[in-house]
Design an enzyme around this catalytic site. Structure first.
Site, PDB file in Angstrom:
ATOM      1  N   LYS A   1       0.823  -1.211   0.000  1.00  0.00           N
ATOM      2  CA  LYS A   1       0.000   0.000   0.000  1.00  0.00           C
ATOM      3  C   LYS A   1       0.862   1.268   0.000  1.00  0.00           C
ATOM      4  O   LYS A   1       0.349   2.364  -0.278  1.00  0.00           O
ATOM      5  CB  LYS A   1      -0.967   0.011   1.173  1.00  0.00           C
ATOM      6  CG  LYS A   1      -0.338   0.172   2.542  1.00  0.00           C
ATOM      7  CD  LYS A   1      -1.429   0.253   3.609  1.00  0.00           C
ATOM      8  CE  LYS A   1      -0.830   0.514   4.984  1.00  0.00           C
ATOM      9  NZ  LYS A   1      -1.880   0.647   6.022  1.00  0.00           N
ATOM     10  N   ASP A   2       2.154   1.133   0.305  1.00  0.00           N
ATOM     11  CA  ASP A   2       3.056   2.292   0.284  1.00  0.00           C
ATOM     12  C   ASP A   2       3.707   2.525  -1.079  1.00  0.00           C
ATOM     13  O   ASP A   2       4.411   3.522  -1.262  1.00  0.00           O
ATOM     14  CB  ASP A   2       4.167   2.116   1.327  1.00  0.00           C
ATOM     15  CG  ASP A   2       3.643   2.144   2.748  1.00  0.00           C
ATOM     16  OD1 ASP A   2       2.583   2.766   2.981  1.00  0.00           O
ATOM     17  OD2 ASP A   2       4.279   1.552   3.636  1.00  0.00           O
TER      18      ASP A   2
ATOM     19  N   ARG B   1      -8.872   7.903   4.274  1.00  0.00           N
ATOM     20  CA  ARG B   1      -9.804   6.821   3.927  1.00  0.00           C
ATOM     21  C   ARG B   1     -10.578   6.371   5.153  1.00  0.00           C
ATOM     22  O   ARG B   1     -11.808   6.217   5.114  1.00  0.00           O
ATOM     23  CB  ARG B   1      -9.016   5.637   3.340  1.00  0.00           C
ATOM     24  CG  ARG B   1      -9.835   4.349   3.213  1.00  0.00           C
ATOM     25  CD  ARG B   1      -8.947   3.175   2.860  1.00  0.00           C
ATOM     26  NE  ARG B   1      -7.909   2.907   3.859  1.00  0.00           N
ATOM     27  CZ  ARG B   1      -8.112   2.222   4.971  1.00  0.00           C
ATOM     28  NH1 ARG B   1      -9.303   1.725   5.246  1.00  0.00           N
ATOM     29  NH2 ARG B   1      -7.121   2.022   5.833  1.00  0.00           N
ATOM     30  N   ARG B   2      -9.870   6.150   6.255  1.00  0.00           N
ATOM     31  CA  ARG B   2     -10.551   5.737   7.476  1.00  0.00           C
ATOM     32  C   ARG B   2     -11.443   6.854   8.011  1.00  0.00           C
ATOM     33  O   ARG B   2     -12.564   6.607   8.469  1.00  0.00           O
ATOM     34  CB  ARG B   2      -9.517   5.335   8.535  1.00  0.00           C
ATOM     35  CG  ARG B   2      -8.745   4.060   8.188  1.00  0.00           C
ATOM     36  CD  ARG B   2      -7.747   3.709   9.281  1.00  0.00           C
ATOM     37  NE  ARG B   2      -6.981   2.524   8.940  1.00  0.00           N
ATOM     38  CZ  ARG B   2      -5.661   2.417   9.038  1.00  0.00           C
ATOM     39  NH1 ARG B   2      -4.949   3.458   9.470  1.00  0.00           N
ATOM     40  NH2 ARG B   2      -5.040   1.297   8.714  1.00  0.00           N
TER      41      ARG B   2
ATOM     42  N   ARG C   1      -0.111  10.532  13.837  1.00  0.00           N
ATOM     43  CA  ARG C   1       1.000  10.059  13.018  1.00  0.00           C
ATOM     44  C   ARG C   1       1.959   9.305  13.915  1.00  0.00           C
ATOM     45  O   ARG C   1       1.968   9.496  15.118  1.00  0.00           O
ATOM     46  CB  ARG C   1       1.694  11.273  12.361  1.00  0.00           C
ATOM     47  CG  ARG C   1       2.924  10.944  11.533  1.00  0.00           C
ATOM     48  CD  ARG C   1       2.600  10.543  10.110  1.00  0.00           C
ATOM     49  NE  ARG C   1       3.643   9.655   9.587  1.00  0.00           N
ATOM     50  CZ  ARG C   1       4.815  10.061   9.138  1.00  0.00           C
ATOM     51  NH1 ARG C   1       5.111  11.341   9.107  1.00  0.00           N
ATOM     52  NH2 ARG C   1       5.692   9.189   8.691  1.00  0.00           N
TER      53      ARG C   1
ATOM     54  N   ARG D   1       1.105   5.502  18.310  1.00  0.00           N
ATOM     55  CA  ARG D   1      -0.348   5.641  18.163  1.00  0.00           C
ATOM     56  C   ARG D   1      -1.086   5.016  19.346  1.00  0.00           C
ATOM     57  O   ARG D   1      -2.046   5.590  19.872  1.00  0.00           O
ATOM     58  CB  ARG D   1      -0.796   5.017  16.845  1.00  0.00           C
ATOM     59  CG  ARG D   1      -0.202   5.737  15.641  1.00  0.00           C
ATOM     60  CD  ARG D   1      -0.717   5.199  14.331  1.00  0.00           C
ATOM     61  NE  ARG D   1      -0.003   5.825  13.210  1.00  0.00           N
ATOM     62  CZ  ARG D   1      -0.529   6.047  12.015  1.00  0.00           C
ATOM     63  NH1 ARG D   1      -1.765   5.689  11.763  1.00  0.00           N
ATOM     64  NH2 ARG D   1       0.185   6.617  11.065  1.00  0.00           N
TER      65      ARG D   1
ATOM     66  N   CYS E   1      -2.148   7.073  -1.904  1.00  0.00           N
ATOM     67  CA  CYS E   1      -2.506   6.461  -0.623  1.00  0.00           C
ATOM     68  C   CYS E   1      -3.126   7.463   0.336  1.00  0.00           C
ATOM     69  O   CYS E   1      -3.685   7.070   1.362  1.00  0.00           O
ATOM     70  CB  CYS E   1      -1.282   5.807   0.015  1.00  0.00           C
ATOM     71  SG  CYS E   1      -0.042   6.980   0.589  1.00  0.00           S
TER      72      CYS E   1
END
Length: 328
Positions: A78-79, A126-127, A144, A150, A237
């Site tokens: 995904k990166d 997206r989330r 971040r 997190r 992304c």
């Protein structure tokens, strides 16, 4: 035999991912040496959407490959930018971890149990878009940092919950901290989430053959469909795009089912569409589903905020019915 030099970012998650690949290669009889590489994404504290997002973690690893300092690199798919890197090839997509997003909340709460106004942390547009679209009255807070950073916001009481990739927690041995694995019907993951790419130089035949032993055909087909969709949407992304492809059993054998989401950050627009077709048509399925989303207004939702029309949400078609499309 000279050891294969495997480039990895220095974060705990990246090292865990790379170590998993190295262990599989060693089990097959190959000598592997991990080579730590520092990337721009590891040294910046700015939100990913502001500093480039796609490719940020991959560029230093790719430079090391081009320069011959390493023989292979392990990326979170995904990166990676969807445009192929000249001179490099993805020699393997190993078996995929569970691609779902995961909630880690105080007091063991699930998403539906969080009270109105609960503060939920995520660094993903997206989330954020999908959380807001659920209409639960949550306050989404941008965060971040690595997994420990997190989760630390939760431990200190700064947030009520955080949303992370389940695959990352699995690779770090921290599945026990998850209070709910989120159903894709609620939250579709990022294209390629949970999957790894092992990249080599295109002219390094011996390494490509060795690494190719790790390739999983179903995982490659699924991420091909998801990334084809992302490419056709011309979204990176940091765009509010989710996608999940799965190989399922159809009436005439294995089929590929692809679902996708594009939405407004504030939750006012929630486009969800799906297609089903042949596994061998993975790339075409992704492109066709993207075109369907674009016809329904997705372009107004995926362009960068600075370029977007403030009235973009009104231009899209939130009321368009979700009719699954089958491609023959």
């Amino acid at each position: 035999m000279t050891a294969l030099r495997l480039g990895t970012r220095r974060s705990a998650l990246a090292v865990a991912q790379s170590t998993g690949v190295a262990e599989r290669l060693r089990a097959a009889g190959h000598d592997v040496e991990l080579v730590p590489i520092v990337t721009e994404g590891d040294t910046s504290n700015a939100p990913l959407a502001e500093i480039g997002g796609t490719g940020l973690f991959a560029s230093a690893l790719r430079a090391a490959l081009h320069e011959g300092r390493i023989d292979l690199a392990v990326h979170s798919i995904k990166d990676l930018p969807t445009t192929p890197e000249e001179g490099l090839v993805i020699a393997a997509v190993p078996g995929r971890e569970d691609p779902r997003d995961a909630l880690v909340a105080r007091d063991g709460l699930t998403l539906g149990e969080l009270p109105t106004g609960a503060r939920v942390g995520t660094g993903s547009p997206r989330r954020e878009a999908q959380l807001n679209a659920l209409g639960l009255g949550l306050e989404v807070v941008g965060i971040r940092g690595n997994v420990d950073t997190r989760l630390g916001t939760l431990a200190r009481g700064e947030l009520d919950a955080v949303v992370l990739a389940r695959a990352g927690l699995a690779r770090l041995g921290r599945l026990g901290e998850i209070t709910e694995s989120l159903d894709p019907l609620q939250m579709l993951p990022a294209p390629g989430q949970g999957a790894l790419a092992v990249e080599c130089r295109a002219d390094d035949g011996p390494t490509i053959r060795v690494v190719g032993e790790l390739d999983d055909e179903d995982a490659r087909a699924c991420v091909t469909a998801e990334r084809s969709l992302l490419a056709a949407l011309e979204a990176g992304c940091s765009a509010p795009v989710g996608a999940l492809a799965e190989v399922v059993e159809g009436l005439e054998g294995p089929e590929l089912s692809l679902r996708a989401f594009v939405g407004a950050i504030d939750g006012s627009v929630d486009l969800r569409r799906s297609v089903t077709g042949l596994v061998a048509d993975a790339a075409r399925l992704g492109t066709q589903l993207a075109h369907r989303l674009l016809e329904d207004g997705a372009a107004d939702l995926t362009r960068p905020p600075s370029a977007a029309d403030p009235s973009a949400a009104a231009v899209a078609h939130p009321s368009a019915p979700h009719v699954p499309e089958r491609i023959q």
